[in-house]
Design an enzyme around this catalytic site. Structure first.
Site, mmCIF file in Angstrom:
data_model
loop_
_atom_site.group_PDB
_atom_site.id
_atom_site.type_symbol
_atom_site.label_atom_id
_atom_site.label_comp_id
_atom_site.label_asym_id
_atom_site.label_seq_id
_atom_site.Cartn_x
_atom_site.Cartn_y
_atom_site.Cartn_z
ATOM 1 N N TYR A 1 0.852 -1.187 0.000
ATOM 2 C CA TYR A 1 0.000 0.000 0.000
ATOM 3 C C TYR A 1 0.886 1.233 0.000
ATOM 4 O O TYR A 1 1.864 1.301 0.743
ATOM 5 C CB TYR A 1 -0.888 0.002 1.242
ATOM 6 C CG TYR A 1 -1.796 1.216 1.375
ATOM 7 C CD1 TYR A 1 -2.824 1.446 0.468
ATOM 8 C CD2 TYR A 1 -1.626 2.125 2.427
ATOM 9 C CE1 TYR A 1 -3.663 2.546 0.599
ATOM 10 C CE2 TYR A 1 -2.465 3.227 2.572
ATOM 11 C CZ TYR A 1 -3.486 3.439 1.648
ATOM 12 O OH TYR A 1 -4.317 4.517 1.786
ATOM 13 N N ASP B 1 9.246 3.007 -0.136
ATOM 14 C CA ASP B 1 8.183 3.591 0.667
ATOM 15 C C ASP B 1 8.447 3.202 2.120
ATOM 16 O O ASP B 1 8.095 2.112 2.556
ATOM 17 C CB ASP B 1 6.816 3.090 0.192
ATOM 18 C CG ASP B 1 5.683 3.656 1.042
ATOM 19 O OD1 ASP B 1 5.975 4.322 2.058
ATOM 20 O OD2 ASP B 1 4.514 3.417 0.698
ATOM 21 N N LYS C 1 4.063 8.919 8.915
ATOM 22 C CA LYS C 1 3.862 8.297 10.220
ATOM 23 C C LYS C 1 4.845 8.827 11.277
ATOM 24 O O LYS C 1 4.637 9.910 11.772
ATOM 25 C CB LYS C 1 3.857 6.774 10.071
ATOM 26 C CG LYS C 1 2.716 6.349 9.120
ATOM 27 C CD LYS C 1 2.215 4.941 9.208
ATOM 28 C CE LYS C 1 0.895 4.835 8.453
ATOM 29 N NZ LYS C 1 0.884 3.988 7.281
HETATM 30 C C1 LIG Z 1 0.257 4.511 5.895
HETATM 31 C C2 LIG Z 1 1.014 4.293 4.655
HETATM 32 C C3 LIG Z 1 0.936 5.174 3.567
HETATM 33 C C4 LIG Z 1 -0.068 6.300 3.505
HETATM 34 O O1 LIG Z 1 0.134 7.251 4.488
HETATM 35 P P1 LIG Z 1 -1.105 8.204 4.911
HETATM 36 O O2 LIG Z 1 -0.480 9.165 5.865
HETATM 37 O O3 LIG Z 1 -2.126 7.302 5.522
HETATM 38 O O4 LIG Z 1 -1.597 8.853 3.683
HETATM 39 C C5 LIG Z 1 1.792 4.975 2.507
HETATM 40 N N1 LIG Z 1 2.664 3.955 2.496
HETATM 41 C C6 LIG Z 1 2.758 3.075 3.496
HETATM 42 C C7 LIG Z 1 3.770 1.994 3.446
HETATM 43 C C8 LIG Z 1 1.917 3.204 4.609
HETATM 44 O O5 LIG Z 1 1.969 2.296 5.580
#
Ligand SMILES: *Cc1c(COP(=O)(O)O)cnc(C)c1O
Length: 428
Positions: free
Chosen positions: A144, A239, A267
């Protein structure tokens, strides 16, 4: 468990908010039931509006590595708020946060702050396309990267949990630019490069998958990704929205010794407030406006409150022994839970990297998405509720990570393990 007030609130919420939640993963659809409305958090614990107390392993889905309402963060936020919450003009602290990120991540010379992980990943993809002049992007099934159009193709947990592997509303033309490979299967990536040798702008990957539940990279997988992207003139995008400052201060790229071209963060770098970031090598970042032709902007980017929470969190993480402590607490929990599964004779596999982990109700191994999908989600729902009723808050889906924070005590962990043994025993 008394849920009177939460039930009232959830009914109201469903009248005014789609599904009653502002992010689908909060809705408890996967595990059924009413989500407790949280009234407050302190350290490793949260309390709901009915007065139920929980040991929290959700950690706001990753940001709260220091736990809830960390006194230093709260104090810094108070001071920052008194000085004004947004200017739309440069402030000193955003430079500090950017410098701290660049110093932590060897691959990042320069970084742009945004307000969410979604924005970070969306911008990183645009940057890879701008830099290479190519349009296709490879992502992995079950990973994701936020909810930008082109990335919502077989997008892991939230989407998987709700049976929406690929979102409605994404034009076919966008989907066609997204090539979906299999995580931990380098051949699936190589075959795309063979089919479109000059058309692939980049590969975006969670270096440790967290959004199908935790699945660590197979031996050599990240190295091979680095090689195949370099050989084909494509960008490697890590990511690290979850893994950055989580599995090591310098993220997965430090832990595994890989240098990506572009890194996405979120995060933890916001310490519980909305911050994301994307950064990389200087010549790549020079594509970004106002230096270069790739446009990206944000009214609240580098917001003083958000960067204060982030910077204070990263400063706390620099203290000696932080990651050793996280590792030791997480090991204690993982070992205890593994034993509890074994004693209850529940087929399960616990995957863990540092302080992120998932207990799959699945005999295992769980190294690829196809194995993840073998997990018993019905049993997970019962296990989840048995834990919740006994005061342990896990992620409300089998396909998510649980997080240990520095605020968890050995007592919390041991209590959690005892509760898990009892909860598993009650499943029958
Ligand atoms: C949470 C997450 C996102 C998206 O971040 P948001 O602040 O919720 O938009 C993107 N990549 C990874 C790996 C994530 O865990």
């Amino acid at each position: 468990m008394n849920q009177t007030r939460s039930q009232q609130l959830f009914e109201q919420a469903q009248r005014y908010i789609p599904g009653g939640v502002n992010s689908p993963v909060r809705s408890f659809r996967a595990v059924t039931g009413t989500p407790p409305f949280i009234a407050r958090g302190q350290g490793s614990h949260v309390w709901d509006v009915d007065g139920n107390e929980y040991i929290d392993y959700l950690g706001s889905w990753g940001p709260l590595v220091l736990g809830h309402a960390h006194p230093t963060v709260v104090e810094a936020l108070h001071r920052a708020a008194e000085g004004g919450t947004s200017f739309g003009a440069p402030v000193e602290l955003e430079v500090e946060l950017a410098r701290t990120i660049c110093e932590a991540l060897p691959s990042v010379d320069s970084v742009r702050l945004v307000s969410s992980g979604t924005e970070a990943c969306m911008s990183a993809i645009r940057l890879a396309r701008a830099y290479t002049g190519r349009s296709k992007v490879i992502k992995f099934s079950g990973c994701y990267h936020g909810h930008a159009d082109g990335l919502l193709v077989r997008a892991g947990s939230g989407a998987m949990t709700h049976g929406i592997p690929t979102s409605a509303g994404v034009p076919d033309a966008y989907g066609a630019e997204t090539l979906v490979a299999d995580y931990n299967d380098i051949a699936s990536v190589e075959s795309f490069f063979q089919a479109w040798p000059e058309a692939i702008a980049g590969v975006i990957v969670e270096p440790v998958a967290g959004n199908m539940g935790v699945v660590p990279p197979a031996e050599g997988f990240l190295q091979s990704l680095r090689q195949v992207t370099a050989d084909n003139g494509a960008m490697l995008i890590f990511d690290e929205v979850i893994t950055g400052f989580r599995i090591a201060y310098g993220g997965a790229q430090t832990l595994y010794g890989i240098t990506p071209d572009i890194t996405c963060l979120g995060k933890i770098i916001g310490g519980g407030l909305p911050v994301g970031a994307y950064g990389g090598r200087r010549d790549i970042m020079e594509m970004v406006a106002p230096l270069g032709p790739m446009y990206q902007a944000g009214t609240l980017s580098g917001n003083p409150l958000a960067v204060t929470a982030g910077l204070t969190t990263l400063t706390e993480l620099q203290k000696a022994g932080t990651y050793e402590k996280l590792e030791s607490l997480a090991t204690r929990l993982a070992d205890g839970i593994t034993q509890a599964f074994a004693q209850a004779e529940v087929p399960a596999t616990l995957n863990r990297v540092g302080s992120m982990m998932t207990g799959f109700l699945n005999a295992g191994p769980v190294d690829v998405l196809a194995q993840v999908e073998q997990s018993n989600t019905e049993a997970y729902g019962r296990y989840f509720h048995a834990m919740l009723e006994r005061g342990v808050y896990l992620a409300p889906s089998q396909f998510e990570a649980g997080f240990v924070s520095l605020a968890h005590s050995e007592e919390d962990i041991d209590r959690t393990v005892a509760i898990a043994a009892e909860a598993l025993g009650s499943l029958g």
